[in-house]
Design a protein around this motif. Structure first.
Motif, PDB file in Angstrom:
ATOM      1  N   ALA A 129       8.619  14.086   2.475  1.00 54.95           N
ATOM      2  CA  ALA A 129       8.717  14.142   3.959  1.00 54.95           C
ATOM      3  C   ALA A 129       7.951  12.820   4.569  1.00 54.95           C
ATOM      4  O   ALA A 129       8.458  12.087   5.602  1.00 54.95           O
ATOM      5  N   VAL A 130       6.808  12.512   3.787  1.00 53.93           N
ATOM      6  CA  VAL A 130       6.381  11.130   4.286  1.00 53.93           C
ATOM      7  C   VAL A 130       7.154   9.959   4.060  1.00 53.93           C
ATOM      8  O   VAL A 130       7.320   9.280   5.372  1.00 53.93           O
ATOM      9  N   VAL A 131       7.668   9.842   3.174  1.00 47.95           N
ATOM     10  CA  VAL A 131       8.793   8.716   2.798  1.00 47.95           C
ATOM     11  C   VAL A 131       9.824   8.729   4.109  1.00 47.95           C
ATOM     12  O   VAL A 131      10.138   7.546   4.640  1.00 47.95           O
ATOM     13  N   GLY A 132      10.430  10.177   4.375  1.00 52.48           N
ATOM     14  CA  GLY A 132      11.293   9.908   5.349  1.00 52.48           C
ATOM     15  C   GLY A 132      10.850   9.666   6.864  1.00 52.48           C
ATOM     16  O   GLY A 132      11.267   8.906   7.417  1.00 52.48           O
ATOM     17  N   LEU A 133       9.614  10.169   7.169  1.00 55.44           N
ATOM     18  CA  LEU A 133       8.974   9.808   8.301  1.00 55.44           C
ATOM     19  C   LEU A 133       8.817   8.379   8.552  1.00 55.44           C
ATOM     20  O   LEU A 133       9.075   7.593   9.650  1.00 55.44           O
ATOM     21  N   LEU A 134       8.287   7.534   7.512  1.00 52.30           N
ATOM     22  CA  LEU A 134       7.801   6.348   7.588  1.00 52.30           C
ATOM     23  C   LEU A 134       9.241   5.360   7.316  1.00 52.30           C
ATOM     24  O   LEU A 134       9.196   4.360   7.960  1.00 52.30           O
ATOM     25  N   SER A 135      10.313   5.921   6.948  1.00 51.79           N
ATOM     26  CA  SER A 135      11.466   5.000   6.924  1.00 51.79           C
ATOM     27  C   SER A 135      12.460   5.348   8.071  1.00 51.79           C
ATOM     28  O   SER A 135      13.310   4.625   8.073  1.00 51.79           O
ATOM     29  N   GLY A 136      11.838   6.076   9.075  1.00 51.34           N
ATOM     30  CA  GLY A 136      12.478   6.500  10.028  1.00 51.34           C
ATOM     31  C   GLY A 136      13.735   7.435   9.910  1.00 51.34           C
ATOM     32  O   GLY A 136      14.734   7.592  10.609  1.00 51.34           O
ATOM     33  N   ALA A 137      13.741   8.173   8.745  1.00 53.94           N
ATOM     34  CA  ALA A 137      14.937   8.769   8.426  1.00 53.94           C
ATOM     35  C   ALA A 137      14.551  10.520   8.410  1.00 53.94           C
ATOM     36  O   ALA A 137      13.498  10.645   8.706  1.00 53.94           O
ATOM     37  N   SER A 138      15.462  11.269   8.102  1.00 51.97           N
ATOM     38  CA  SER A 138      15.153  12.705   8.129  1.00 51.97           C
ATOM     39  C   SER A 138      13.999  13.269   7.185  1.00 51.97           C
ATOM     40  O   SER A 138      14.312  12.998   6.114  1.00 51.97           O
ATOM     41  N   PRO A 139      12.822  13.847   7.758  1.00 55.18           N
ATOM     42  CA  PRO A 139      11.784  13.942   6.777  1.00 55.18           C
ATOM     43  C   PRO A 139      12.362  15.091   5.948  1.00 55.18           C
ATOM     44  O   PRO A 139      11.906  15.365   4.636  1.00 55.18           O
ATOM     45  N   THR A 159       0.862  -1.218   0.198  1.00 55.06           N
ATOM     46  CA  THR A 159       0.132  -0.031  -0.004  1.00 55.06           C
ATOM     47  C   THR A 159       0.855   1.463   0.015  1.00 55.06           C
ATOM     48  O   THR A 159       0.691   2.102  -0.865  1.00 55.06           O
ATOM     49  N   LEU A 160       2.099   1.028   0.852  1.00 53.92           N
ATOM     50  CA  LEU A 160       2.639   2.391   1.087  1.00 53.92           C
ATOM     51  C   LEU A 160       3.397   2.779  -0.354  1.00 53.92           C
ATOM     52  O   LEU A 160       3.585   3.846  -0.933  1.00 53.92           O
ATOM     53  N   ARG A 161       3.920   1.832  -1.012  1.00 54.86           N
ATOM     54  CA  ARG A 161       4.535   1.742  -2.474  1.00 54.86           C
ATOM     55  C   ARG A 161       3.605   2.591  -3.396  1.00 54.86           C
ATOM     56  O   ARG A 161       4.016   3.260  -4.143  1.00 54.86           O
ATOM     57  N   ALA A 162       2.196   1.908  -3.388  1.00 50.55           N
ATOM     58  CA  ALA A 162       1.345   2.234  -4.404  1.00 50.55           C
ATOM     59  C   ALA A 162       1.018   3.841  -4.136  1.00 50.55           C
ATOM     60  O   ALA A 162       0.942   4.586  -5.033  1.00 50.55           O
ATOM     61  N   ALA A 163       0.873   4.128  -2.831  1.00 53.56           N
ATOM     62  CA  ALA A 163       0.396   5.483  -2.433  1.00 53.56           C
ATOM     63  C   ALA A 163       1.908   6.654  -2.835  1.00 53.56           C
ATOM     64  O   ALA A 163       1.282   7.419  -3.395  1.00 53.56           O
ATOM     65  N   VAL A 164       2.850   6.394  -1.957  1.00 55.80           N
ATOM     66  CA  VAL A 164       3.762   7.295  -2.116  1.00 55.80           C
ATOM     67  C   VAL A 164       4.223   7.302  -3.640  1.00 55.80           C
ATOM     68  O   VAL A 164       4.564   8.457  -4.196  1.00 55.80           O
ATOM     69  N   PHE A 165       4.921   6.136  -4.166  1.00 56.55           N
ATOM     70  CA  PHE A 165       5.537   6.593  -5.378  1.00 56.55           C
ATOM     71  C   PHE A 165       4.578   6.347  -6.433  1.00 56.55           C
ATOM     72  O   PHE A 165       4.920   7.295  -7.605  1.00 56.55           O
ATOM     73  N   GLN A 169      13.735  14.986  -2.770  1.00 60.80           N
ATOM     74  CA  GLN A 169      12.517  14.359  -3.500  1.00 60.80           C
ATOM     75  C   GLN A 169      12.181  15.806  -4.517  1.00 60.80           C
ATOM     76  O   GLN A 169      11.858  15.670  -5.762  1.00 60.80           O
ATOM     77  N   PHE A 170      12.483  16.951  -3.716  1.00 57.92           N
ATOM     78  CA  PHE A 170      12.049  18.133  -4.717  1.00 57.92           C
ATOM     79  C   PHE A 170      13.302  18.426  -5.462  1.00 57.92           C
ATOM     80  O   PHE A 170      12.903  18.815  -6.667  1.00 57.92           O
ATOM     81  N   ALA A 171      14.744  18.117  -5.104  1.00 63.17           N
ATOM     82  CA  ALA A 171      15.649  18.308  -6.181  1.00 63.17           C
ATOM     83  C   ALA A 171      15.383  17.399  -7.450  1.00 63.17           C
ATOM     84  O   ALA A 171      15.590  18.051  -8.771  1.00 63.17           O
ATOM     85  N   ILE A 172      14.929  16.252  -7.066  1.00 62.10           N
ATOM     86  CA  ILE A 172      14.968  15.281  -8.278  1.00 62.10           C
ATOM     87  C   ILE A 172      13.880  15.869  -9.191  1.00 62.10           C
ATOM     88  O   ILE A 172      13.992  15.874 -10.294  1.00 62.10           O
TER      89      ILE A 172
END
Length: 363
Positions: free
Chosen positions: A323-333, A145-151, A340-343
């Motif tokens: 930011a959501v990817v960062g939060l859910l992966s435990g990394a810096s949002p 679900t996470l993959r489908a939503a975020v990506f 993500q913005f730069a890409i």
């Protein structure tokens, strides 16, 4: 817990020290409430683990209460971070809150704090690992679900923003930009949906092909108890030789579950999910992301103003998904949001410059 006050007759704690102790007390009370709020939404082992964490935070509460003595004062609210975590625990999803808690526990305030016991600093380090483990469980359950939503949303944002900016760079009018954007939305969403359907359906078929056959779940009684190839079934599925031999022996002598108990394919449908469900999710999230760069033109905007609004909306969307990817992966949002913005910005800039080059050449 031993009191850590000044010896009798020594100087009383300063007002700033008392404020710090009361702040620690309020934050620990808030943390205990947060874990209990999460526990109320879970069952079984996860509930027990969360209640254990709450009990540990309540031991820390007792430490600060003991240190303050009759100077505890009226109950205070925790800091903004503690209150936010408590609110999220009562309102939002399981994995999202655990990701926030993981980051909070990683930043223990007790390292080097002379007023906190060494056990409290050690507790916080252990808590971080416990929360990390619980978060990993949640991520595993919602990975599809996470993959489908975020990506899906991110793909829609980047691809359609790049497409829209490309045709704008080429000098296209607002109607052409709108038609191109909507076509890109529909084509991309359908492509994503078809890809997810084929991917999930293929994975389900592979799991089904790997599942033990019906005869494997009930070994023929004619098999020799001492000399047979049943252990090879287990070894073929990845079990060590000695363990495979013991399992085969137990199956034949005591009627234990046979190779089907290895679980190959047993939970595959649950893990992989539905092909239709994955297709619908991918279509919806891609279309949502892809609609953002088109909204200003859909609302009748034209020229530079519509381009600026589309760029701002797309930038905000990219920052949020990162930011959501960062939060859910435990990394810096923040770091993930900026990445993500730069890409996305680089992709959009490249197609815009390409559109300019082609537009100039044609002109």
């Amino acid at each position: 817990m031993a009191r850590q006050e000044e010896p009798e007759g020594g100087p009383a704690p300063s007002s700033s020290t008392l404020r710090r102790w009361r702040r620690r007390l309020a934050d620990e009370r808030e943390a205990a409430r947060t874990y209990r709020a999460l526990a109320a939404r879970r069952t079984g082992e996860e509930r027990e683990i969360l209640l254990g964490l709450a009990a540990a935070e309540e031991r820390h509460v007792a430490h600060w209460e003991d240190l303050l003595g009759d100077r505890v004062g009226p109950p205070r609210r925790g800091g903004p971070r503690s209150r936010l975590l408590n609110l999220c625990a009562r309102r939002f999803g399981w994995v999202f809150v655990l990701a926030l808690l993981q980051r909070a526990e990683d930043r223990s305030l007790y390292e080097g704090d002379a007023d906190a016991s060494p056990a409290m600093a050690a507790d916080e380090r252990v808590h971080a690992e416990v929360v990390r483990g619980l978060a990993a469980r949640g991520r595993a359950r919602m990975s599809g679900t996470l993959r489908a939503a975020v990506f899906g949303a991110n793909d829609g944002l980047v691809s359609n923003a790049a497409l829209v900016l490309g045709v704008i760079g080429g000098g296209a009018g607002s109607q052409t930009v709108l038609l191109t954007g909507l076509s890109g939305l529909l084509a991309g969403a359908l492509s994503m949906a078809a890809g997810e359907f084929v991917s999930v359906s293929s994975q389900r078929e592979l799991l089904a092909a790997s599942a033990p056959g019906g005869d494997a779940t009930a070994p023929p009684p004619a098999l020799d108890v001492d000399v047979n190839e049943l252990a090879l079934v287990y070894r073929a599925r990845g079990m060590a030789a000695e363990e495979a031999r013991r399992r085969a022996d137990a199956v034949l002598r005591h009627g234990m579950p046979a190779p089907g108990a290895l679980g190959a394919g047993g939970g595959g449908d649950e893990v992989v999910g539905s092909g239709i469900g994955a297709a619908v999710s991918s279509f919806a999230f891609f279309a949502t992301g892809a609609a953002i760069p088109v909204l200003p033109f859909l609302a009748g905007g034209e020229g530079t103003a519509a381009l600026v609004v589309a760029g701002v909306l797309t930038g905000i969307g990219l920052l949020l998904t990162g930011a959501v990817v960062g939060l859910l992966s435990g990394a810096s949002p923040l770091r993930r949001a900026l990445r993500q913005f730069a890409i996305g910005a680089a992709a959009a800039a490249a197609t815009y410059l390409l559109g300019l080059a082609f537009g100039t050449a044609v002109g």
